[in-house]
Design a protein around this motif. Structure first.
Motif, PDB file in Angstrom:
ATOM      1  N   UNK A 254      -5.952  -0.784   6.974  1.00 24.48           N
ATOM      2  CA  UNK A 254      -5.225  -1.697   7.864  1.00 24.48           C
ATOM      3  C   UNK A 254      -5.785  -3.115   7.783  1.00 24.48           C
ATOM      4  N   UNK A 255      -7.088  -3.229   7.548  1.00 22.61           N
ATOM      5  CA  UNK A 255      -7.728  -4.543   7.483  1.00 22.61           C
ATOM      6  C   UNK A 255      -7.316  -5.335   6.249  1.00 22.61           C
ATOM      7  N   UNK A 256      -6.614  -4.684   5.312  1.00 21.18           N
ATOM      8  CA  UNK A 256      -6.145  -5.362   4.102  1.00 21.18           C
ATOM      9  C   UNK A 256      -4.740  -5.942   4.287  1.00 21.18           C
ATOM     10  N   UNK A 257      -4.262  -5.997   5.502  1.00 13.27           N
ATOM     11  CA  UNK A 257      -2.938  -6.562   5.792  1.00 13.27           C
ATOM     12  C   UNK A 257      -2.815  -7.960   5.197  1.00 13.27           C
ATOM     13  N   UNK A 258      -1.683  -8.193   4.546  1.00  8.77           N
ATOM     14  CA  UNK A 258      -1.416  -9.489   3.951  1.00  8.77           C
ATOM     15  C   UNK A 258      -2.049  -9.706   2.593  1.00  8.77           C
ATOM     16  N   UNK A 259      -2.790  -8.736   2.093  1.00  2.00           N
ATOM     17  CA  UNK A 259      -3.466  -8.884   0.802  1.00  2.00           C
ATOM     18  C   UNK A 259      -2.842  -7.959  -0.242  1.00  2.00           C
ATOM     19  N   UNK A 260      -3.103  -8.273  -1.495  1.00  2.00           N
ATOM     20  CA  UNK A 260      -2.594  -7.479  -2.610  1.00  2.00           C
ATOM     21  C   UNK A 260      -3.615  -6.398  -2.962  1.00  2.00           C
ATOM     22  N   UNK A 261      -3.158  -5.159  -2.975  1.00  2.00           N
ATOM     23  CA  UNK A 261      -4.058  -4.028  -3.191  1.00  2.00           C
ATOM     24  C   UNK A 261      -3.518  -3.170  -4.334  1.00  2.00           C
ATOM     25  N   UNK A 275       0.216   3.989   4.057  1.00  2.00           N
ATOM     26  CA  UNK A 275      -0.595   3.368   5.115  1.00  2.00           C
ATOM     27  C   UNK A 275      -0.751   1.866   4.862  1.00  2.00           C
ATOM     28  N   UNK A 276      -0.984   1.491   3.606  1.00  2.00           N
ATOM     29  CA  UNK A 276      -1.124   0.075   3.286  1.00  2.00           C
ATOM     30  C   UNK A 276       0.163  -0.692   3.569  1.00  2.00           C
ATOM     31  N   UNK A 277       1.303  -0.130   3.185  1.00  2.00           N
ATOM     32  CA  UNK A 277       2.586  -0.817   3.440  1.00  2.00           C
ATOM     33  C   UNK A 277       2.828  -0.954   4.935  1.00  2.00           C
ATOM     34  N   UNK A 278       2.510   0.102   5.667  1.00  2.00           N
ATOM     35  CA  UNK A 278       2.707   0.039   7.119  1.00  2.00           C
ATOM     36  C   UNK A 278       1.820  -1.025   7.752  1.00  2.00           C
ATOM     37  N   UNK A 279       0.666  -1.291   7.134  1.00  2.00           N
ATOM     38  CA  UNK A 279      -0.248  -2.309   7.654  1.00  2.00           C
ATOM     39  C   UNK A 279       0.166  -3.723   7.252  1.00  2.00           C
ATOM     40  N   UNK A 280       1.103  -3.836   6.311  1.00  2.00           N
ATOM     41  CA  UNK A 280       1.545  -5.148   5.860  1.00  2.00           C
ATOM     42  C   UNK A 280       0.856  -5.634   4.615  1.00  2.00           C
ATOM     43  N   UNK A 281       0.163  -4.742   3.897  1.00  2.00           N
ATOM     44  CA  UNK A 281      -0.448  -5.122   2.622  1.00  2.00           C
ATOM     45  C   UNK A 281       0.603  -5.038   1.523  1.00  2.00           C
ATOM     46  N   UNK A 282       0.368  -5.752   0.447  1.00  2.00           N
ATOM     47  CA  UNK A 282       1.235  -5.669  -0.727  1.00  2.00           C
ATOM     48  C   UNK A 282       0.629  -4.662  -1.696  1.00  2.00           C
ATOM     49  N   UNK A 283       1.317  -3.554  -1.883  1.00  2.00           N
ATOM     50  CA  UNK A 283       0.836  -2.508  -2.777  1.00  2.00           C
ATOM     51  C   UNK A 283       1.315  -2.814  -4.190  1.00  2.00           C
TER      52      UNK A 283
END
Length: 584
Positions: A254-261, A275-283
């Motif tokens: 969740x702490x990776x929200x807004x970042x590219x992972x 989980x990453x998409x739900x947090x707003x990260x770019x998978x």
């Protein structure tokens, strides 16, 4: 109702409670590996099938299990035909079965047990896929074993060859070049390689089961129980590697929200991307940056593998000498032979465990490609039959895997058996002796080992070879000799098996396997260095079928075995090896 029927009924009750009409049950656990601890072997618990690859689908009124050609005979022996329909994994894929039987039905799946790439195939089946938490099968499995919790161990630099800090920086450099903040490392093999750690969570693969996040600054968070990290391992990991319980994994994503992972869609459970998409990260889909580097062994790992194979060869020679005397008289069984080989390996320095349960198949059992003798199936080894022995060792400095097919004597094998065995040997030699251009991949070479069998209208239903790790898994990607493998160019330092075979169900199986190290040959060509050192059984070779070049290769190989292994032996064993290695 049988025990197996009880379990199937209990699962179906849980499916109703979950509001779905079916469930996908893969062989894998959340680490998506070939080998799983007892706590993760859901497919075996439900179906009785103990092979290392397969998937089941359960509906209210139907149940089917899919396996590949290695397990066709085994799955028939281990599952109840009244309960389970059997299908071939590639000839009749599960998604096609869903399309025919479950269009429009709600089919549950555990997002921890399937990579996104696999789910993509199922989404075109017409079924409605529903992620489930908890897994209904886990709720039905009331006597489930505890998860492993062994201490994490350091893999010393004298075996690893490179410091973990250098590996972390190399992988982080890949992330920075791609503009990615982090990568999910869901494969414990990658975690082990990257951090130079090992463990004992699995019987035959020295892994500490856990996940990791590698960031673009080369820092890592390792997710497993911190109580498993002792003082020596903590000092080895250093300040750049933090350890957190798995319960904190969700918050870290969740702490990776807004970042590219970066997420490897083939090796990462679908739960992570969701989980990453739900947090707003770019998978971003991308290969695990540790996968290819760990397959390319450094010079220390290469030297370690050679050393491990020499010690393994001494153990094999002692076993083969014993077998040559014991087999013709009877009195041995599949399990006693496997136990004797394990005993011999256990005498060697740096030996830790078998690299997989030995496949010791006498007569008709040798035709079961991944057969494993049990007290129920264990049978006597009779004179005058074929005995297939596929085994390997985990040494601190390398992993071995070798197959020899033996004739129990006395005298030579029948002509038909020698014909089949010699065709397998010719294919094995054709691959081992090949020089090939840089850029060639394993799928390009698979047919070379099959040619002598194809000439007679024969074939085998498995790949010709797989990658092998360095005190890691005996089956390692991404390179393989197989029509179904990815196009991954072979590179110096890769270690792969060379193991063509031929099988006559109900009668015998033949397979010959050595490990090969990819090595430079010329500025534009590569070649193979054979690592395995063990004689081929002369009783199974029809010398007249060999070309002059093939015969010369076998003679040169045997001369090398005698020169390098005989000095490690004494007395009757040494004499036996020298006789076994004399020119054809």
């Amino acid at each position: 109702m049988t025990h197996a029927a009880d379990r199937l009924a209990a699962l179906r009750t849980r499916l109703v409670e979950a509001g779905v009409e079916g469930l996908l049950i893969p062989r894998s656990d959340e680490y998506l590996g070939e080998y799983v601890p007892a706590s993760g072997d859901r497919l075996a618990w439900l179906t009785g099938f103990t092979g290392s690859a397969g998937i089941a689908i359960v509906l209210a009124d139907a149940a089917v299990i899919f396996t590949d050609g290695r397990y066709t005979t085994q799955v028939a022996a281990e599952t109840d035909p009244v309960l389970w329909e059997r299908q071939h994994l590639t000839e009749a894929p599960p998604q096609d079965w869903l399309r025919a039987h479950a269009t429009g039905l709600r089919i549950g799946y555990d997002p921890w047990l399937h990579p996104e790439a696999a789910l993509t195939r199922f989404r075109g089946s017409g079924a409605v896929l529903v992620p489930l938490s908890p897994n209904p099968l886990d709720l039905a499995w009331v006597d489930r074993p505890a998860s492993p919790a062994a201490a994490v161990e350091v893999h010393p630099i004298r075996f690893a060859g490179r410091e973990a800090a250098a590996k972390r920086e190399e992988a982080a450099r890949v992330l920075r070049a791609a503009g990615q903040a982090a990568v999910v490392l869901a494969d414990p093999h990658s975690v082990a390689w990257l951090l130079n750690i090992r463990g004992r969570d699995l019987p035959h693969t020295p892994l500490a089961l856990g996940f990791a996040l590698l960031r673009d600054d080369a820092s890592v968070t390792l997710f497993l129980d911190p109580a498993r990290i002792g003082a020596e391992t903590a000092a080895h990991l250093g300040n750049a590697v933090s350890v957190a319980p798995r319960s904190e994994l969700g918050a870290a994503l969740d702490a990776l929200a807004g970042q590219s992972v970066r997420v490897d869609a083939d090796t990462t459970p679908a739960w992570f991307a969701a989980r990453l998409r739900a947090a707003g990260a770019q998978v971003v889909a991308g290969e695990d940056p540790c996968r290819l580097p760990r397959a390319i062994k450094n010079t220390v790992e290469q030297a370690g593998s050679r050393s491990a194979h020499h010690r393994d060869a001494a153990a094999l020679a002692r076993f083969l000498h014993w077998f040559a005397g014991a087999a013709p008289g009877g009195g041995q069984t599949e399990m006693s032979a496997a136990a004797r080989l394990l005993e011999e390996r256990g005498k060697e320095a740096l030996f830790v465990a078998e690299s997989f349960p030995a496949i010791a198949g006498a007569g008709e059992h040798g035709a079961v490609i991944h057969y494993r003798a049990t007290p129920e199936t264990n049978r006597a080894i009779h004179p005058g039959e074929v005995f297939l022995l596929d085994s390997g060792g985990q040494y601190r400095d390398g992993t071995t895997d070798v197959t020899r097919t033996l004739w129990t004597g006395p005298g030579p094998a029948p002509a038909g058996v020698r014909d089949h065995a010699t065709r397998v040997l010719r294919g094995h030699v054709a691959l081992a002796s090949l020089n090939f251009p840089k850029g060639v991949a394993g799928p390009h070479l698979d047919a070379i080992a099959r040619r002598p069998l194809w000439d007679a209208g024969l074939d085998y239903d498995h790949g010709t070879g797989h990658g092998v790790g360095s005190f890691l898994s005996v089956h390692e990607g991404p390179a393989a000799f197989s029509r179904a493998a990815r196009i991954v160019p072979l590179e110096p330092g890769m270690i792969l098996s060379d193991e063509p075979g031929f099988y006559v169900p109900g009668h015998y199986g033949i397979r010959i396997e050595n490990l090969l190290l990819v090595a430079p040959a010329t500025p534009r060509f590569l070649a193979f260095e054979t690592l395995t050192l063990a004689p081929y059984d002369r009783a199974l070779i029809e010398v007249g079928m060999l070309t002059e070049a093939e015969r010369a290769w076998v003679d040169a190989y045997h001369a090398r075995v005698a020169a390098e292994v005989a000095p490690l032996l004494e007395g009757a064993v040494r004499d036996w090896l020298l006789e076994a290695c004399r020119p054809l």
